[in-house]
Design a protein around this motif. Sequence first.
Motif, mmCIF file in Angstrom:
data_model
loop_
_atom_site.group_PDB
_atom_site.id
_atom_site.type_symbol
_atom_site.label_atom_id
_atom_site.label_comp_id
_atom_site.label_asym_id
_atom_site.label_seq_id
_atom_site.Cartn_x
_atom_site.Cartn_y
_atom_site.Cartn_z
ATOM 1 N N LYS A 1 28.653 23.369 41.386
ATOM 2 C CA LYS A 1 30.267 23.707 40.045
ATOM 3 C C LYS A 1 29.768 23.767 38.498
ATOM 4 O O LYS A 1 30.271 24.080 38.184
ATOM 5 C CB LYS A 1 30.933 22.534 40.943
ATOM 6 N N HIS B 1 30.961 26.344 35.884
ATOM 7 C CA HIS B 1 31.087 26.197 35.103
ATOM 8 C C HIS B 1 30.185 26.785 33.469
ATOM 9 O O HIS B 1 30.960 27.561 32.320
ATOM 10 C CB HIS B 1 31.958 24.785 34.725
ATOM 11 N N ASN C 1 30.680 30.569 33.166
ATOM 12 C CA ASN C 1 31.796 30.999 33.042
ATOM 13 C C ASN C 1 32.058 30.337 31.290
ATOM 14 O O ASN C 1 33.299 30.830 30.839
ATOM 15 C CB ASN C 1 33.108 30.432 33.550
ATOM 16 N N TYR C 2 30.870 29.932 31.040
ATOM 17 C CA TYR C 2 31.736 28.990 29.247
ATOM 18 C C TYR C 2 31.901 30.258 28.425
ATOM 19 O O TYR C 2 33.212 30.098 28.145
ATOM 20 C CB TYR C 2 30.680 29.023 28.697
ATOM 21 N N TYR D 1 35.397 31.563 30.163
ATOM 22 C CA TYR D 1 36.627 30.536 29.271
ATOM 23 C C TYR D 1 36.492 30.190 27.844
ATOM 24 O O TYR D 1 38.084 29.884 26.885
ATOM 25 C CB TYR D 1 35.785 28.544 29.186
ATOM 26 N N VAL E 1 36.506 21.646 29.564
ATOM 27 C CA VAL E 1 35.765 22.304 29.964
ATOM 28 C C VAL E 1 34.123 22.717 28.256
ATOM 29 O O VAL E 1 33.144 22.451 28.943
ATOM 30 C CB VAL E 1 35.347 22.887 31.088
ATOM 31 N N ILE F 1 32.846 17.054 35.066
ATOM 32 C CA ILE F 1 33.701 18.391 35.291
ATOM 33 C C ILE F 1 33.220 18.920 36.052
ATOM 34 O O ILE F 1 33.572 20.646 36.642
ATOM 35 C CB ILE F 1 33.627 19.743 33.820
#
Length: 155
Positions: free
Chosen positions: A14, A18, A21-22, A25, A89, A150
């Motif tokens: 996970k 994240h 996908n920084y 975001y 995040v 997170i």
Amino acid sequence: MQKTKIRDKKAFKKIEDHLRNYRNYVAGIRNMEKQLEYILPNITATYEIREGTVGTFTFKSTTEDYAIDRIEGKRALHLHEDIAMFQLVIDSIDVAINELEPKEQEFVKYRYIQNNSTIETALKLDYTERNLFYLRQNVKKKLLISLKSIAKIEI
């Protein structure tokens, strides 16, 4: 012990999601802010989190109070909540990366943020694939500590 390893493996997957996908975001925040500008044009509103609430809008006039009561007000509230979650995040990742050693930071940047393959990452770092594996293990241990919270966030 086996359950802990499985739990850590899932948590790190996970965290990797994240990290990958920084940039999404960051782009998501920019897009949601544009949507907010469209939904609530020329409205002087602030969004505050008050003790005992999830958040509330504060306005400067009765016209603005009326405007926010429209259906778009709920949508704006959801956008603010999503922006806050994305920002949480991003900020958490930034803090965690800043605590890593320079080579570890480069690894995270190349492997996750820029989404390079392990071979491309090894070449950019001038590492063998075996050494890259060891570097990843060190990064994994550190990020499991600094980003464990997170890993529980679903976006």
